[in-house]
Design an enzyme around this catalytic site. Sequence first.
Site, PDB file in Angstrom:
ATOM      1  CB  VAL A  11      21.938 -20.471  -5.515  1.00 48.10           C
ATOM      2  CG1 VAL A  11      21.957 -21.175  -4.145  1.00 48.10           C
ATOM      3  CG2 VAL A  11      20.966 -19.220  -5.837  1.00 48.10           C
ATOM      4  CB  THR A  86      11.254 -20.912  -5.150  1.00 47.44           C
ATOM      5  OG1 THR A  86      12.065 -19.435  -4.948  1.00 47.44           O
ATOM      6  CG2 THR A  86      12.206 -21.569  -4.207  1.00 47.44           C
ATOM      7  CG  PHE A 249      20.938  -1.730  -6.862  1.00 45.57           C
ATOM      8  CD1 PHE A 249      22.398  -2.255  -6.927  1.00 45.57           C
ATOM      9  CD2 PHE A 249      19.988  -2.281  -7.870  1.00 45.57           C
ATOM     10  CE1 PHE A 249      22.307  -3.828  -7.297  1.00 45.57           C
ATOM     11  CE2 PHE A 249      20.276  -3.600  -7.773  1.00 45.57           C
ATOM     12  CZ  PHE A 249      21.090  -4.253  -8.045  1.00 45.57           C
ATOM     13  CG  LEU A 250      20.534   5.797  -6.690  1.00 42.03           C
ATOM     14  CD1 LEU A 250      21.503   6.651  -6.480  1.00 42.03           C
ATOM     15  CD2 LEU A 250      19.426   4.741  -6.787  1.00 42.03           C
ATOM     16  CB  ALA A 252      17.972   5.649 -15.605  1.00 40.21           C
ATOM     17  CB  CYS A 260      16.754 -12.861  -7.892  1.00 39.18           C
ATOM     18  SG  CYS A 260      17.366 -14.683  -7.512  1.00 39.18           S
ATOM     19  CE  LYS A 320      24.002  -8.922 -13.411  1.00 41.50           C
ATOM     20  NZ  LYS A 320      24.657  -8.796 -11.457  1.00 41.50           N
TER      21      LYS A 320
HETATM   22  N1  LIG Z   1      19.817 -17.161  -9.244  1.00 42.16           N
HETATM   23  C1  LIG Z   1      20.699 -16.044  -8.071  1.00 42.16           C
HETATM   24  O1  LIG Z   1      20.911 -15.285  -8.706  1.00 42.16           O
HETATM   25  C2  LIG Z   1      20.020 -16.891  -7.415  1.00 42.16           C
HETATM   26  C3  LIG Z   1      20.725 -15.814  -6.007  1.00 42.16           C
HETATM   27  C4  LIG Z   1      20.191 -16.037  -5.193  1.00 42.16           C
HETATM   28  C5  LIG Z   1      19.068 -17.240  -4.254  1.00 42.16           C
HETATM   29  N2  LIG Z   1      18.289 -17.562  -5.514  1.00 42.16           N
HETATM   30  C6  LIG Z   1      17.819 -18.380  -5.040  1.00 42.16           C
HETATM   31  O2  LIG Z   1      17.589 -19.501  -5.298  1.00 42.16           O
HETATM   32  C7  LIG Z   1      17.297 -21.290  -5.749  1.00 42.16           C
HETATM   33  C8  LIG Z   1      17.515 -21.436  -6.679  1.00 42.16           C
HETATM   34  O3  LIG Z   1      17.936 -20.819  -7.712  1.00 42.16           O
HETATM   35  P1  LIG Z   1      18.859 -20.745  -9.090  1.00 42.16           P
HETATM   36  O4  LIG Z   1      18.169 -19.950 -10.058  1.00 42.16           O
HETATM   37  O5  LIG Z   1      19.675 -21.528  -8.818  1.00 42.16           O
HETATM   38  O6  LIG Z   1      18.140 -21.927  -9.579  1.00 42.16           O
HETATM   39  P2  LIG Z   1      18.377 -23.137 -11.237  1.00 42.16           P
HETATM   40  O7  LIG Z   1      17.147 -23.094 -11.731  1.00 42.16           O
HETATM   41  O8  LIG Z   1      19.134 -22.207 -11.517  1.00 42.16           O
HETATM   42  O9  LIG Z   1      18.381 -24.232 -10.499  1.00 42.16           O
HETATM   43  C9  LIG Z   1      17.725 -24.861  -9.536  1.00 42.16           C
HETATM   44  C10 LIG Z   1      18.276 -26.850  -9.660  1.00 42.16           C
HETATM   45  O10 LIG Z   1      17.421 -27.248  -9.104  1.00 42.16           O
HETATM   46  C11 LIG Z   1      17.526 -28.975  -9.530  1.00 42.16           C
HETATM   47  N3  LIG Z   1      16.251 -29.261  -8.985  1.00 42.16           N
HETATM   48  C12 LIG Z   1      14.981 -29.405  -8.682  1.00 42.16           C
HETATM   49  N4  LIG Z   1      13.945 -30.210  -7.762  1.00 42.16           N
HETATM   50  C13 LIG Z   1      15.167 -31.086  -7.773  1.00 42.16           C
HETATM   51  C14 LIG Z   1      15.020 -32.053  -6.319  1.00 42.16           C
HETATM   52  N5  LIG Z   1      14.165 -32.471  -5.344  1.00 42.16           N
HETATM   53  N6  LIG Z   1      16.352 -32.452  -5.868  1.00 42.16           N
HETATM   54  C15 LIG Z   1      17.461 -32.083  -6.267  1.00 42.16           C
HETATM   55  N7  LIG Z   1      17.617 -31.088  -7.541  1.00 42.16           N
HETATM   56  C16 LIG Z   1      16.132 -30.197  -8.320  1.00 42.16           C
HETATM   57  C17 LIG Z   1      16.880 -28.344 -11.112  1.00 42.16           C
HETATM   58  O11 LIG Z   1      17.083 -28.818 -11.990  1.00 42.16           O
HETATM   59  C18 LIG Z   1      18.234 -27.145 -11.093  1.00 42.16           C
HETATM   60  O12 LIG Z   1      18.921 -27.582 -11.885  1.00 42.16           O
HETATM   61  C19 LIG Z   1      16.085 -19.929  -6.075  1.00 42.16           C
HETATM   62  O13 LIG Z   1      14.576 -19.932  -4.515  1.00 42.16           O
HETATM   63  C20 LIG Z   1      16.477 -18.485  -6.164  1.00 42.16           C
HETATM   64  O14 LIG Z   1      15.455 -17.463  -6.071  1.00 42.16           O
HETATM   65  C21 LIG Z   1      18.810 -17.259  -7.007  1.00 42.16           C
HETATM   66  O1  LIG Z   2      21.138   0.280 -10.920  1.00 37.62           O
HETATM   67  C1  LIG Z   2      20.682  -0.916 -11.251  1.00 37.62           C
HETATM   68  C2  LIG Z   2      21.150  -1.874 -11.207  1.00 37.62           C
HETATM   69  C3  LIG Z   2      20.634  -3.429 -11.607  1.00 37.62           C
HETATM   70  N1  LIG Z   2      19.539  -2.957 -12.216  1.00 37.62           N
HETATM   71  C4  LIG Z   2      18.964  -3.830 -13.430  1.00 37.62           C
HETATM   72  O2  LIG Z   2      18.571  -4.838 -12.315  1.00 37.62           O
HETATM   73  C5  LIG Z   2      18.552  -6.020 -12.807  1.00 37.62           C
HETATM   74  C6  LIG Z   2      18.714  -7.292 -11.341  1.00 37.62           C
HETATM   75  O3  LIG Z   2      20.515  -6.891 -11.486  1.00 37.62           O
HETATM   76  P1  LIG Z   2      21.357  -7.583 -10.053  1.00 37.62           P
HETATM   77  O4  LIG Z   2      20.901  -6.933  -8.459  1.00 37.62           O
HETATM   78  O5  LIG Z   2      23.280  -6.824  -9.864  1.00 37.62           O
HETATM   79  O6  LIG Z   2      21.277  -8.996 -10.444  1.00 37.62           O
HETATM   80  P2  LIG Z   2      20.559 -10.769  -9.615  1.00 37.62           P
HETATM   81  O7  LIG Z   2      21.789 -11.177 -10.144  1.00 37.62           O
HETATM   82  O8  LIG Z   2      19.394 -10.763 -10.088  1.00 37.62           O
HETATM   83  O9  LIG Z   2      20.741 -10.586  -8.659  1.00 37.62           O
HETATM   84  C7  LIG Z   2      19.728 -10.068  -7.605  1.00 37.62           C
HETATM   85  O10 LIG Z   2      19.408 -10.799  -6.714  1.00 37.62           O
HETATM   86  C8  LIG Z   2      19.279 -12.453  -6.474  1.00 37.62           C
HETATM   87  C9  LIG Z   2      18.821 -13.550  -6.648  1.00 37.62           C
HETATM   88  O11 LIG Z   2      18.080 -13.064  -5.256  1.00 37.62           O
HETATM   89  C10 LIG Z   2      20.248 -11.914  -4.861  1.00 37.62           C
HETATM   90  O12 LIG Z   2      21.313 -12.696  -4.217  1.00 37.62           O
HETATM   91  C11 LIG Z   2      21.050 -10.710  -4.986  1.00 37.62           C
HETATM   92  O13 LIG Z   2      21.684 -10.387  -4.536  1.00 37.62           O
HETATM   93  C12 LIG Z   2      20.160  -9.530  -6.385  1.00 37.62           C
HETATM   94  O14 LIG Z   2      20.875  -8.101  -6.826  1.00 37.62           O
HETATM   95  C13 LIG Z   2      19.480  -6.555 -13.901  1.00 37.62           C
HETATM   96  O15 LIG Z   2      18.818  -6.988 -14.536  1.00 37.62           O
HETATM   97  C14 LIG Z   2      19.935  -5.400 -14.050  1.00 37.62           C
HETATM   98  O16 LIG Z   2      20.001  -4.805 -15.331  1.00 37.62           O
HETATM   99  C15 LIG Z   2      19.234  -2.255 -12.872  1.00 37.62           C
HETATM  100  O17 LIG Z   2      18.319  -1.319 -13.844  1.00 37.62           O
HETATM  101  N2  LIG Z   2      19.866  -0.540 -13.059  1.00 37.62           N
END
Ligand SMILES: NC(=O)c1ccc[n+]([C@@H]2O[C@H](COP(=O)([O-])OP(=O)(O)OC[C@H]3O[C@@H](n4cnc5c(N)ncnc54)[C@H](O)[C@@H]3O)[C@@H](O)[C@H]2O)c1
Ligand SMILES: O=c1ccn([C@@H]2O[C@H](COP(=O)(O)OP(=O)(O)O[C@H]3O[C@H](CO)[C@@H](O)[C@H](O)[C@H]3O)[C@@H](O)[C@H]2O)c(=O)[nH]1
Length: 443
Positions: A11, A86, A249-250, A252, A260, A320
């Site tokens: 992120v 988190t 998102f359907l 299977a 997440c 994925k």
């Molecule tokens: N990965 C996703 O697709 C996604 C999408 C939406 C929301 N989120 C949410 O966003 C947040 C981050 O997820 P992510 O997948 O990017 O995490 P990530 O594990 O890829 O990255 C987190 C980073 O934070 C760093 N970090 C830890 N403590 C720190 C500090 N005190 N100061 C500065 N850096 C620090 C770590 O070294 C790491 O590089 C989570 O809450 C997650 O649920 C993730």
């Molecule tokens: O019809 C579907 C769609 C997804 N999946 C599975 O669901 C998981 C998550 O897929 P996807 O949502 O595309 O990926 P993420 O990157 O985990 O994204 C989700 O999680 C993120 C972290 O919170 C959010 O920001 C996004 O909006 C939310 O889609 C994967 O294992 C997919 O294989 C299925 O099995 N069937």
Amino acid sequence: MKIAIAGTGYVGLVTGVCLSEIGHDVTCMDTNQQRMDTLQKGIPPIYEPGLEELLRKNMAQGRLYFTVDPKQAYSNADMIMIAVGTPENEDGSADLTYVEQAAETIARHIQKDVVVVTKSTVPVGTNEKIKQMIERIKPANVHVEVASNPEFLREGSAIYDTFHGDRIVIGTENDKAAEVLEELYRPLGIPIVKTDIRSAEMIKYASNAFLATKISFINEIANICEKVGANIDDVAYGIGLDERIGLRFLQAGIGYGGSCFPKDTKALVQLAGNVQHQFELLEAVIKVNNYQQSLLVQKAKKFFGSLYGKRAALLGLSFKPNTDDVREAASLVIARQLLQEGASVIAYDPIAVPNARRLLGSMIDYTEQIETALVRADMAFIATEWDMIKTLPLQQYCDLMNNPVIFDGRNCYSLNEVQSYPITYISIGRKEIIQKESVDLNC
Ligand SMILES: NC(=O)c1ccc[n+]([C@@H]2O[C@H](COP(=O)([O-])OP(=O)(O)OC[C@H]3O[C@@H](n4cnc5c(N)ncnc54)[C@H](O)[C@@H]3O)[C@@H](O)[C@H]2O)c1
Ligand SMILES: O=c1ccn([C@@H]2O[C@H](COP(=O)(O)OP(=O)(O)O[C@H]3O[C@H](CO)[C@@H](O)[C@H](O)[C@H]3O)[C@@H](O)[C@H]2O)c(=O)[nH]1
């Protein structure tokens, strides 16, 4: 605007790169020195389509910096975004250690008025705690606003999602902070939802919980389809054309994984429990998903009797396609179960092998060539619908495997297509295609 980002993972890095692309001056701060060393060389530590190009471009144009020094990142920033992890605690609740550490470091280093924006997914009430923490530590002459701005990007399409998201959610306590965030995002032309902080925090968990519910729902329908002789692909299409339900998102399969849905569904169950509400529906969604992730190996055991001594090709390791992330991937469950059953495993993935190796070690073999995985395999398990897996000609299974038996967790092939090959093909929510004499057949 001068923006600092705490946490440079999926992120934080994508957000930093995209905000610099629209002209902001961005400094990404992370506590992981190795990660920042790599980034300073213009090399992304994660795989995300289009990321490397934008990263290099904006670094070269002097709008994007990486540092482990909080003073350099935070002291002059107009806005600081928290994007640290988190993860889940043992009881399923969200572990806020990194968020609290980031808030404390921010408070110690800010020197001018600033808006602190939480992008990390955090339980309702967390932003209030962040605000209190910062207020306690920050210099008295510095004014801080706190805002919730949850992130909705998907891995594998994170850059696209940042520029073309369905909505941007802004939760604030006052109009001033909301205006700064609106100004930041206005150039993207994405609809903005303005609300209070607690509602913004809830929108994020409710969104992920709803999407996870859709997946577990269709998986349960698929499991019933198998028993009553219906076809889940046709059923999903048939219900999805109703616009109130929708086609997306359907799909299977073997359940949802990733960084997440698994943790956020559990965190919401905990959050509800904290206010004496048992979220029974979401508990069932999680239970169905756990069952689904182990479904393929159950199917294999039913087909073969014993998997002992068999050679398994595991196709796809990432949770994925188009990502190197293996967190909570179904492939990990499958690999461990196969080993428990006494099978040997060789896993293929185009880019997730290094991350999977960190978790599974040398318990299994790895390859980045799909053909190598299939050679002399007794059974193939499709865990991820990468393009190179979906489009692999079925003849290849015939040519390379001992006797082609495929357990497809993502319904990559149509049943019609498979029927013209002497292949045993067992997928999700569809008729099984069993070649009784497959042992003696040459494709
Ligand atoms: N990965 C996703 O697709 C996604 C999408 C939406 C929301 N989120 C949410 O966003 C947040 C981050 O997820 P992510 O997948 O990017 O995490 P990530 O594990 O890829 O990255 C987190 C980073 O934070 C760093 N970090 C830890 N403590 C720190 C500090 N005190 N100061 C500065 N850096 C620090 C770590 O070294 C790491 O590089 C989570 O809450 C997650 O649920 C993730
Ligand atoms: O019809 C579907 C769609 C997804 N999946 C599975 O669901 C998981 C998550 O897929 P996807 O949502 O595309 O990926 P993420 O990157 O985990 O994204 C989700 O999680 C993120 C972290 O919170 C959010 O920001 C996004 O909006 C939310 O889609 C994967 O294992 C997919 O294989 C299925 O099995 N069937």
